[in-house]
Design an enzyme around this catalytic site. Structure first.
Site, PDB file in Angstrom:
ATOM      1  N   ASN A  85      28.079  49.735  64.901  1.00 39.84           N
ATOM      2  CA  ASN A  85      28.664  50.821  64.111  1.00 39.84           C
ATOM      3  C   ASN A  85      28.023  50.924  62.733  1.00 39.84           C
ATOM      4  OD1 ASN A  85      30.336  51.096  66.310  1.00 39.84           O
ATOM      5  ND2 ASN A  85      32.178  50.280  65.304  1.00 39.84           N
TER       6      ASN A  85
ATOM      7  N   TYR B  49      33.157  44.776  76.608  1.00 40.28           N
ATOM      8  CA  TYR B  49      33.836  43.569  76.124  1.00 40.28           C
ATOM      9  C   TYR B  49      35.056  43.318  76.987  1.00 40.28           C
ATOM     10  CZ  TYR B  49      30.896  44.187  72.007  1.00 40.28           C
ATOM     11  OH  TYR B  49      29.821  44.326  71.162  1.00 40.28           O
TER      12      TYR B  49
ATOM     13  N   GLU C 105      25.316  45.520  74.327  1.00 35.82           N
ATOM     14  CA  GLU C 105      26.467  44.801  73.754  1.00 35.82           C
ATOM     15  C   GLU C 105      27.334  44.304  74.896  1.00 35.82           C
ATOM     16  OE1 GLU C 105      28.811  46.412  70.536  1.00 35.82           O
ATOM     17  OE2 GLU C 105      27.069  47.471  69.675  1.00 35.82           O
TER      18      GLU C 105
ATOM     19  N   GLU D  94      24.289  42.268  63.690  1.00 34.80           N
ATOM     20  CA  GLU D  94      24.735  43.467  62.988  1.00 34.80           C
ATOM     21  C   GLU D  94      25.084  43.074  61.556  1.00 34.80           C
ATOM     22  OE1 GLU D  94      27.886  45.619  64.918  1.00 34.80           O
ATOM     23  OE2 GLU D  94      28.021  47.121  63.323  1.00 34.80           O
TER      24      GLU D  94
ATOM     25  N   ASN E 263      23.934  54.380  68.032  1.00 32.46           N
ATOM     26  CA  ASN E 263      24.844  53.389  68.609  1.00 32.46           C
ATOM     27  C   ASN E 263      26.176  54.035  68.972  1.00 32.46           C
ATOM     28  OD1 ASN E 263      26.026  50.498  68.881  1.00 32.46           O
ATOM     29  ND2 ASN E 263      27.408  51.502  67.394  1.00 32.46           N
ATOM     30  N   GLU E 264      26.626  53.854  70.204  1.00 36.17           N
ATOM     31  CA  GLU E 264      27.969  54.279  70.652  1.00 36.17           C
ATOM     32  C   GLU E 264      28.323  55.674  70.156  1.00 36.17           C
ATOM     33  OE1 GLU E 264      30.919  51.242  69.834  1.00 36.17           O
ATOM     34  OE2 GLU E 264      29.979  49.833  71.200  1.00 36.17           O
TER      35      GLU E 264
ATOM     36  N   GLN F 268      27.948  38.939  69.184  1.00 36.56           N
ATOM     37  CA  GLN F 268      26.768  38.933  68.335  1.00 36.56           C
ATOM     38  C   GLN F 268      26.242  37.505  68.246  1.00 36.56           C
ATOM     39  OE1 GLN F 268      27.716  40.915  64.573  1.00 36.56           O
ATOM     40  NE2 GLN F 268      28.490  42.731  65.616  1.00 36.56           N
TER      41      GLN F 268
END
Lengths: 499, 499
Positions: A72, A244, A292, A27, A172-173, A349
């Site tokens: 993001n 996460y 992710e 990212e 994304n998200e 990442q």
């Protein structure tokens, strides 16, 4: 001594591993790109400005796919800022991480770099501030051979061949209130569906990923997927998942069991996708892009809103311990256990930002503790996943209730069989009785292990080999069975090969 | 000769069989009750008017649970009509099957009869024309020991002990427009939830079944379950499923593969229940009550609307062939394959009405062809279901696409292992190579088979033993493997026992 058992038999399979399960994520955030993969002026930079030491570590890590450029970040990104002569590119304010984005790396730099480390790119389009128009332009720019304005522009910009991006993330998200251009499930579903349609008109060969929930504790989790897939099911191929985990307080037992939560999360998303399939009488099955996942000490992160505006700030550069490495091993096991439906995984990442690879600007690059289980699972965990049905002692955890202490999965290919096994107990070693009667003529060729007297031991620039996998003595197969010794809080790779 | 293989290994399990998987169903419909289980004046009737020949056949069939008293019948039923002095009970018009219901059998007759044949009763309450009030009265009448008006009324009516009904159906097929008092998913969900609440206030120990879809081709299938469970999830324990299959035209290949559809249907309902679970962050898992299933030649049934009003008319008295018996075997295999989630199954119905047992009024009772696979699976299919992962040749069917020709499942208990196997091919025999290396010291003790030169052969009152399971020669285990021969279009039970 804890006693557990499992059976490895090629008649009992889960499914074939898609190598993209071992993907990573770059990212435009923190120091992942700038002073991470890319640092012109570094002594080891190549002529394009990319660090060859980081490229070498990436190649050895074994990542066949890299998600790019966010995260993001993508929800405010203008891809056009990153093409053309580098010194004419604008510096922009990135709202996601409140950073200065110089755009020195864009698609025409990143794609060739990814190819050079053996990875395809999974590209995300901006469905936050933008939509159909920017997405159809980007795919025309990247994937058409030429003869249109944007594909010819790519050729003019030095990329004669199309980038040939197969897999695309539709934003994304988008379920997250923190996301720029956050949408309701229905709003997102409609936009994603129409964007998908336009992108497929440019290149019908692509695969598309729809945004699932940012994590399983989102208040909209489950209903988000159902509503969003109700609008997008026929246009997309994958549902994304993100997760996460971190240790909370002194509750390491729960942290060590987080793959149990990951299993449940995957099962729930598959259930929801299959429910939508049933309602719509569809034949197509959606698969999962777990794009992710990692250990992330969110509690140590000050949060997006408080960041000063800087260029390539050091953001969320977690330093990983032996415990984190063991947990990463179980998360990989969770993905493998669902190999029939989870086809893409991206550890987030790649460099510096909660990453297996760390760099010092102008200085060294080194491997975190978590690098090792990832690299070994990527190397030895390709082929067909076997159900091993561990019979394990269990213990009670605060967060997840009763969990098994043994986490194990096996993968078979023409080179032999790899068993990935974790003993979650912090205190007790475990003997695992492995039934190998289905493998006459095979021996235990090797057993490498991550374990340490200090479960908080870490690698640093000064001491980059403090935590590495170490070979242990290999037991003999006796009467079709072998007893493996797993120390407390350990990750193991056991290789079976033809004697 | 077709070649297939499977592996039987106790390390690879599906789950434990709930004996209630072998349930049956008695509806006040056609000749199931009157001239079926109950026929005062029959030479073999007991003092209560129940036929002892039918009771004996029911006992041998091995049904530990019987659903009662409907079916569509229950949606117009007043349970109070069936209690008290028999000659004072009203004759009512049953709207479901346009029949005269004399109410000579009611709860105080049926429950003791079910107990006498070794079965518990799963009782359905009327959520068509009635609701909370009738349901709370019925459970008070049946389950409270005494000391209240209705429990004392039961005692006065001759049932001193409570009937102790554990499992209750909240209505029947409420998604079906044909149902009296048909409701939308939300209407039904609310009514079922409030009825469940009231019933649990009477007896907190009960289990409750919510109505799922009447079949997988209902236009509301899937969305019905999601909406209905959204309202009822926390109040209920099971979702009901119903499915009937028949041969359409000359497409016997599709009919023989109908368990593939049943597998998919079960998987879809489980997915939907688990989706609702995820949305509501629930820990409880719902299970399945597959409380109507069988072969039913609907195409031969004139339909409810055209029936003349009669008492105990001969309705849908299908005569079953060898082919139907083989199909029933695969449907039982489908239930066993899902033993981890399908806890209740009710073959519909027990006597005369699409039933394994047939009677002539005043005359004989006999076993249909489908009786045999049911009785043998109920007897030998209790214990722990093992995954056997059949590797089978496949062929294309019109309805279900490509399907495996071998349908097989194994069940283990202390007496040994039972393998239930069907060769779906109409033309080719099949050799199944069975890996038994996990069973040293075991032999093939027996192999009984349903197969016939005429796949349309049936049993009749005159020739009730035309179709019966027949023992075949038993092969020896050699090097941990055994080769079973399955003729075309056959059902087999193979027993492994300690030598």
């Amino acid at each position: 001594m804890l006693q557990a058992s499992l059976t490895i038999d090629p008649a009992f399979t889960v499914g074939d591993v898609d190598p993209r399960l071992y993907g990573s994520f770059v990212e435009h955030m923190g120091r992942c790109v700038y002073t991470g993969i890319y640092e012109p002026g570094h002594p080891l930079a190549d002529e394009s400005g990319f660090r060859t030491d980081v490229a070498d570590l990436t190649r050895d890590l074994g990542v066949p796919l890299i998600r790019y450029p966010g995260g993001n970040f993508v929800s405010g990104y203008r891809w056009e800022d990153g093409i053309g002569p580098v010194d004419e590119r604008p510096t922009r304010l990135d709202l996601a991480w409140r950073s200065l984005e110089t755009n020195r790396v864009g698609v025409d730099e990143f794609l060739p770099w990814a190819r050079s480390v053996g990875a395809e790119t999974m590209m995300a389009v901006n469905l936050g501030t933008r939509g159909i128009d920017a997405a159809r332009d980007l795919i025309e720019y990247c994937n058409l051979p030429g003869g249109t304005y944007l594909s010819d522009l790519r050729r003019k910009n030095g990329s004669a061949e199309p980038h040939g991006i197969r897999t695309w993330c539709l934003g994304n998200e988008m379920d997250g209130p923190w996301q720029i251009g956050h949408k309701t499930a229905y709003e997102y579903g409609r936009l994603a569906s129409e964007t998908a349609k336009a992108m497929r008109l440019v290149d019908p060969s692509i695969e598309l990923v729809a945004c699932g929930s940012s994590n399983s504790s989102m208040p909209t989790f489950g209903s988000w997927e159902a509503t969003m897939l109700g609008e997008t099911y026929d246009q997309v191929d994958y549902v994304s998942m993100h997760a996460y985990y971190e240790q909370r307080g002194d509750d390491r037992d729960s942290f060590l069991a987080c793959a149990v939560d990951m299993d449940r999360f995957i099962d729930a998303v598959i259930a929801t996708a299959d429910h939508v399939r049933a309602v719509g009488r569809r034949k197509k099955r959606l698969n999962i892009s777990f794009d992710e996942w990692n250990v992330w000490y969110l509690k140590r992160f000050e949060g997006e809103a408080n960041l000063a505006i800087r260029e390539a700030p050091p953001l969320i550069e977690d330093v990983y311990s032996v415990t984190d490495a063991v947990v990463v091993g179980t998360m990989l096991n969770s993905l493998l256990r669902h190999a029939d439906r989870v086809k893409i995984g991206c550890q987030a990442q790649l460099v510096n930002v909660i990453a297996p690879i760390m760099t010092t600007p102008g200085g060294a690059a080194w491997k975190q503790a978590t690098y090792h289980p990832f690299a070994l699972t990527s190397r030895y965990g390709r082929g067909t996943v076997l159900r091993v049905e561990p019979a394990s002692p269990r213990h009670e955890t605060k967060w997840l209730g009763e969990v098994p202490l043994l986490d194990a999965v096996a993968v078979q290919n023409e080179d032999g069989v790899s068993l990935f096994a974790v003993n979650r107990s912090q205190t007790s070693p475990m003997t695992v009785d492995v039934d190998l009667r289905a493998w006459p003529g095979y021996r235990v060729a090797s057993h490498v292990m991550i374990a340490d007297d200090d479960p908080e031991a870490v690698n640093t620039a000064e001491n980059p080999e403090r935590v590495v996998p170490r070979p242990v003595e290999v037991p003999a197969v006796d009467g079709g069975r072998v007893a493996l010794e797993l120390p407390a809080l350990s990750w193991s790779l056991v290789r079976l090969e033809r004697a």
